[in-house]
Write an enzyme that holds these catalytic residues in place. Structure first.
Site, mmCIF file in Angstrom:
data_model
loop_
_atom_site.group_PDB
_atom_site.id
_atom_site.type_symbol
_atom_site.label_atom_id
_atom_site.label_comp_id
_atom_site.label_asym_id
_atom_site.label_seq_id
_atom_site.Cartn_x
_atom_site.Cartn_y
_atom_site.Cartn_z
ATOM 1 N N HIS A 135 0.843 -1.195 0.000
ATOM 2 C CA HIS A 135 0.000 0.000 0.000
ATOM 3 C C HIS A 135 0.879 1.247 0.000
ATOM 4 O O HIS A 135 2.087 1.169 0.212
ATOM 5 C CB HIS A 135 -0.918 0.030 1.229
ATOM 6 C CG HIS A 135 -2.058 -0.926 1.148
ATOM 7 N ND1 HIS A 135 -1.933 -2.255 1.482
ATOM 8 C CD2 HIS A 135 -3.353 -0.756 0.762
ATOM 9 C CE1 HIS A 135 -3.096 -2.861 1.313
ATOM 10 N NE2 HIS A 135 -3.972 -1.972 0.875
ATOM 11 N N LYS A 139 -0.400 4.844 4.545
ATOM 12 C CA LYS A 139 -1.301 3.922 5.248
ATOM 13 C C LYS A 139 -0.701 3.575 6.603
ATOM 14 O O LYS A 139 0.452 3.151 6.697
ATOM 15 C CB LYS A 139 -1.534 2.653 4.426
ATOM 16 C CG LYS A 139 -2.558 1.706 5.051
ATOM 17 C CD LYS A 139 -2.903 0.574 4.105
ATOM 18 C CE LYS A 139 -3.868 -0.424 4.733
ATOM 19 N NZ LYS A 139 -5.158 0.195 5.107
#
Length: 228
Positions: A135, A139
């Site tokens: 990600h 995040k």
């Protein structure tokens, strides 16, 4: 024509919240009647909506559930990173309210979950599972909620005592990638989903919001919404 579903969007200023707002502008079945963010009072807005969508922060879940219970409003919860205590708060609220609680609202990821379960059943114990998830570097939680869900599917299907290995990578602006690897003697199977846009998650959350209206109390998954 049916009236649009009146939505309270919690976490409207975040990445996912902004994407939900953008999609809803062109969706005649959805009307975002109120927007809240961390620190904003939820109570007045919850009273006047048909359903609440939460893409905020795990710290807000107690207040969200309390307000939804007070006004008997269904919830769609997409926030990840909840502690066990906060997950219990959601489970307790679901005894009185219909709640869709999903780590990922993408149709593709939910099909991936189904395929993961089938692969684990068919391949058997000769194939060792592993998960790699990537990600964007902003995040906060790792492993991702989706990776944890996939690991739980594998562990339950295989009746494993040990945890499924998960490798988490945070780099660039990657929206989300999840790969399940089954390594066996002389061969290897990989199942991968790559998200190119946050719109897939927002679209799924709005679909869940339309679906949950009128459902009996209980905790539902996105696979329930999709009929998988």
């Amino acid at each position: 024509m049916k009236s649009p579903v009146r939505v309270l969007l919690i976490g409207a200023a975040g990445r996912m919240g902004k994407t939900v707002v953008d999609l809803a502008r062109n969706d005649p079945t959805i009307d975002i009647v109120a927007r809240c963010d961390l620190g904003d009072p939820i109570e007045p807005a919850m009273k006047n909506c048909d359903v609440g969508i939460d893409f905020s922060h795990p710290d807000a879940i107690t207040e969200i559930c309390r307000s939804a219970l007070r006004h008997n409003k269904p919830l769609v919860i997409g926030t990840t990173g909840h502690s066990q205590e906060r997950r219990r708060t959601i489970e307790e609220a679901a005894q009185s309210l219909p709640i869709v609680f999903a780590s990922n609202f993408s149709i593709g990821v939910n099909v991936l979950s189904w395929l993961t379960r089938k692969a684990a059943e068919l391949l058997g114990r000769d194939f060792d599972p592993e998960i790699i998830e990537t990600h964007h570097k902003m995040k906060k939680d790792a492993p991702s909620g989706t990776a944890k869900t996939l690991a739980e599917i594998l562990k339950t299907t295989r009746k494993m005592e040990n945890e499924v290995p998960i490798q988490s990578i945070r780099e660039g602006d990657v929206v989300g990638e999840h790969t399940i690897i089954f390594s066996g003697p002389g061969e290897r199977l990989e199942l991968t989903h790559r998200a190119a846009s946050r719109e897939i998650f927002a679209r799924g959350a709005l679909r869940a919001a339309r679906w949950i209206i009128g459902k009996p109390a209980g905790r539902y998954s996105m696979q329930d919404v999709l009929g998988l």
